[in-house]
Scaffold this active site. Structure first.
Site, PDB file in Angstrom:
ATOM      1  CE  LYS A  78     -21.883 -98.275  42.997  1.00  0.00           C
ATOM      2  NZ  LYS A  78     -21.433 -96.884  42.871  1.00  0.00           N
ATOM      3  CB  SER A 153     -18.952 -96.366  45.997  1.00  0.00           C
ATOM      4  OG  SER A 153     -19.744 -95.901  44.919  1.00  0.00           O
ATOM      5  CB  SER A 177     -18.431 -93.794  42.873  1.00  0.00           C
ATOM      6  OG  SER A 177     -18.364 -93.420  44.226  1.00  0.00           O
TER       7      SER A 177
END
Lengths: 490, 99
Positions: A78, A153, A177
């Site tokens: 990420k 997210s 997330s």
């Protein structure tokens, strides 16, 4: 699509170890897949073909190393987790040019274990969102239906694994997330116990809630990943100094779920679930029962207060954490500032997107004089009561099971103008962050009408990830696999 | 229960924005005021929860504060630390004149 990219992490790792395929060939296959799919998906903010190929060749030159459990395996990270020499943007204009000179602790561990990073994955700006629609690099699309969101997210990390661009990835989970995008994209996602994985080198959002964890296409793959990335780190004072269990090896120690009690929090099942989600989840409970588990109704009476509690705490911490982005030491700086205040205000206003500004402002408000006790302190008190509810429910159960999301993945743009409605999509995930407990989400079927994946969430006791992995693994073996994403060409 | 109108005015949102070192354009301020009002209104339900005598929980695992010997360690060079500076002179960060 090359068959190589559809293998599980474990299978490709074993092939690599037996020299049936080289690390370079595996990286090439993933890069080909990324090229074929990422124009449509936008799962990655930055593919890293040169770096990945160079590393694969270096690994191949030395030959497979049996001590490295991820030798030659391509993964994505990420884009708010630092990888030395690679821009770490957090999906934000304010950090477009930020290049860390060090690796996050978990990145060092994964690289030491032999993993090859093939790209940085897209995300909601600064991890603030439930749909991966707020990145300055544009939305990520769901591989099962590219008109729908991947969840957020860590939507890029989930989509990349689901679309076979890599074998596993790393995301972060502040209020769901990892688990929400895992559920919406049909892969496995794990939010470990708070303190299990070092947060050193992660850009902080809500420091008392954030925890990094893996995505994989099987439960076993995430067990291998979590084992490699966990462990104490003296650079993070909240990282816990206790041994990491051999999660992957422990999977074989359990052949059924006899003697295991699964608690079903009635607040997670009673109302608000879309009927097609409920029907898929109910079938998975029957499977758990068939494996020998005892199901038991429990209650988490404060569930309806979790969303406001979470958002007060997360936004308060965010407003404090994001104060560091002031245009002085790193990140974007406004042009020709009149004075220091002008430099701060314009750098931040130009650099942060709407959702980030909204959360900073709410955080500032709830921490401001006159409101601190009414909001922040009160939320921290309710937080303790929420955690106590979980401890009571887990007292008579080994794991809890419930929905991850009230619905399957929604259409792109459907909730972007209604932040409150978007926040409510996290209702089943964020209590676990408030309580610091581990959670695992695995796909348990496809919705009958939508054809979209549905994920079951398993919640465990602190540092008892092993039971989550064992339960998830046995359930996964007993269920019909959902197969590759139906909505993706290439 | 208060309504969102008396929770946040546009002026109040502008004041909070200033505290947060932000300056949204006037049309955005108005939109934020409505959205922030909705969100804060939703948060008001916490008033229903009895927390008499409950200690606030600020960290989920309630770590003891970690101490270490007060020994300086060099983990980065000056060059590395300045490598992302928007403006520097090789030794220090440069900001607009303060005094």
């Amino acid at each position: 699509m090359s068959e190589l990219v559809t293998l599980s992490l474990k299978d490709v790792r074993d092939k690599l170890a037996r020299k049936e395929v080289s690390a370079r060939e595996v990286v090439d296959a993933c890069m080909e897949r990324i090229e074929a799919t990422d124009t449509e998906l936008n799962a990655l903010t930055r593919p890293m073909p040169e770096e990945a190929r160079a590393r694969a060749e270096a690994l191949d030159a030395g030959g497979p190393d049996p001590d490295k459990p991820l030798w030659g395996v391509p993964i994505a990270v990420k884009d708010l987790i630092c990888v030395a020499g690679v821009p770490n943007t957090c999906g934000s204009r304010i950090l477009e040019n930020f290049v860390p000179f060090y690796d996050a602790h978990l990145v060092s561990r994964l690289v030491d274990a032999g993993a090859i990073i093939v790209g940085k994955a897209n995300l909601d700006e600064f991890a603030m969102g439930s749909s991966t629609e707020t990145s300055c690099y544009g939305v990520t699309r769901n591989p099962w239906d590219t008109n729908r969101v991947p969840g957020g997210s860590s939507g890029g990390s989930a989509a990349a694994v689901s679309a076979c661009q890599c074998y596993a990835s790393v995301g972060t989970d502040t209020g769901g997330s990892i688990r929400l995008p895992a559920s919406l994209c049909g892969c496995v996602g794990v939010k470990p116990t708070y303190g299990r994985v070092s947060r050193y080198g992660l850009v902080a959002y809500g420091s008392s809630l954030d925890q990094a964890g893996p995505f994989g296409r099987t439960v076993e793959d995430t067990a291998i990943m979590l084992e490699a990335m966990s462990g104490h780190d003296d650079k993070d004072s909240t990282s816990v100094d206790r041994p990491v269990e051999p999660y992957a090896r422990l999977l074989a120690e359990r052949g059924d779920l006899k003697g295991l009690t699964v608690g079903l929090p009635k607040e997670y099942w009673d109302e608000g679930l879309d009927p097609e989600v409920e029907s898929v989840l109910s079938r998975s409970l029957d499977t758990l029962k068939g494996l020998g588990a005892t199901l038991k109704e429990v209650s988490l009476p404060l569930t309806k207060y979790a969303v406001p509690t979470y958002y007060i705490i997360a936004m308060a911490e965010a407003s404090s954490n994001l104060a560091r982005f002031d245009g002085v030491r790193y990140g974007r700086r406004a042009e020709k500032p009149e004075d220091l205040m002008d430099l701060y205000v314009r750098s931040r206003t130009e650099g942060f997107g709407d959702e980030v500004q909204r959360r900073i402002m709410i955080g500032t408000y709830v921490l401001s004089a006159g409101y601190y006790d009414a909001y922040y302190r009160k939320a921290a008190q309710v937080r303790r009561r929420i955690r106590d509810d979980f401890l009571a429910a887990l007292d008579g159960c080994d794991v809890l099971a419930g929905a991850t999301s009230p619905t399957v993945a929604w259409q792109l743009g459907a909730l972007t103008d209604d932040p409150l409605k978007m926040y409510l999509m996290d209702i089943f995930t964020l209590s676990i962050n408030l309580a610091g407990l581990p959670g695992l989400v695995l796909p348990v079927g496809l919705g009958r009408e939508s054809g979209m994946p549905v994920g079951l969430q398993l919640i465990g006791k602190s540092f008892d990830e092993s039971t989550l992995f064992q339960t998830g693994h046995l359930l996964e073996q007993a269920l019909e696999p959902i197969g590759p994403p139906a909505g993706l060409s290439g | 229960m208060s309504t969102k109108k008396d929770i946040l005015s546009t002026e109040e949102v502008a004041r909070i924005a200033r505290l947060a070192r932000l300056e949204p354009a006037p049309d955005k301020l108005e939109r934020y005021a409505g959205q922030l009002g909705d969100i804060l209104e939703h948060m008001e339900i916490l008033a229903e929860v009895d927390v008499t005598g409950v200690d606030p929980l600020y960290s989920p695992v309630e770590h003891e504060t970690v101490f270490r010997e007060d020994v300086a360690k060099r983990r980065a060079t000056r060059e590395q630390i300045l490598s992302n500076a928007p403006q520097d002179d090789g030794a220090f960060y440069i900001v607009p004149k303060i005094v």
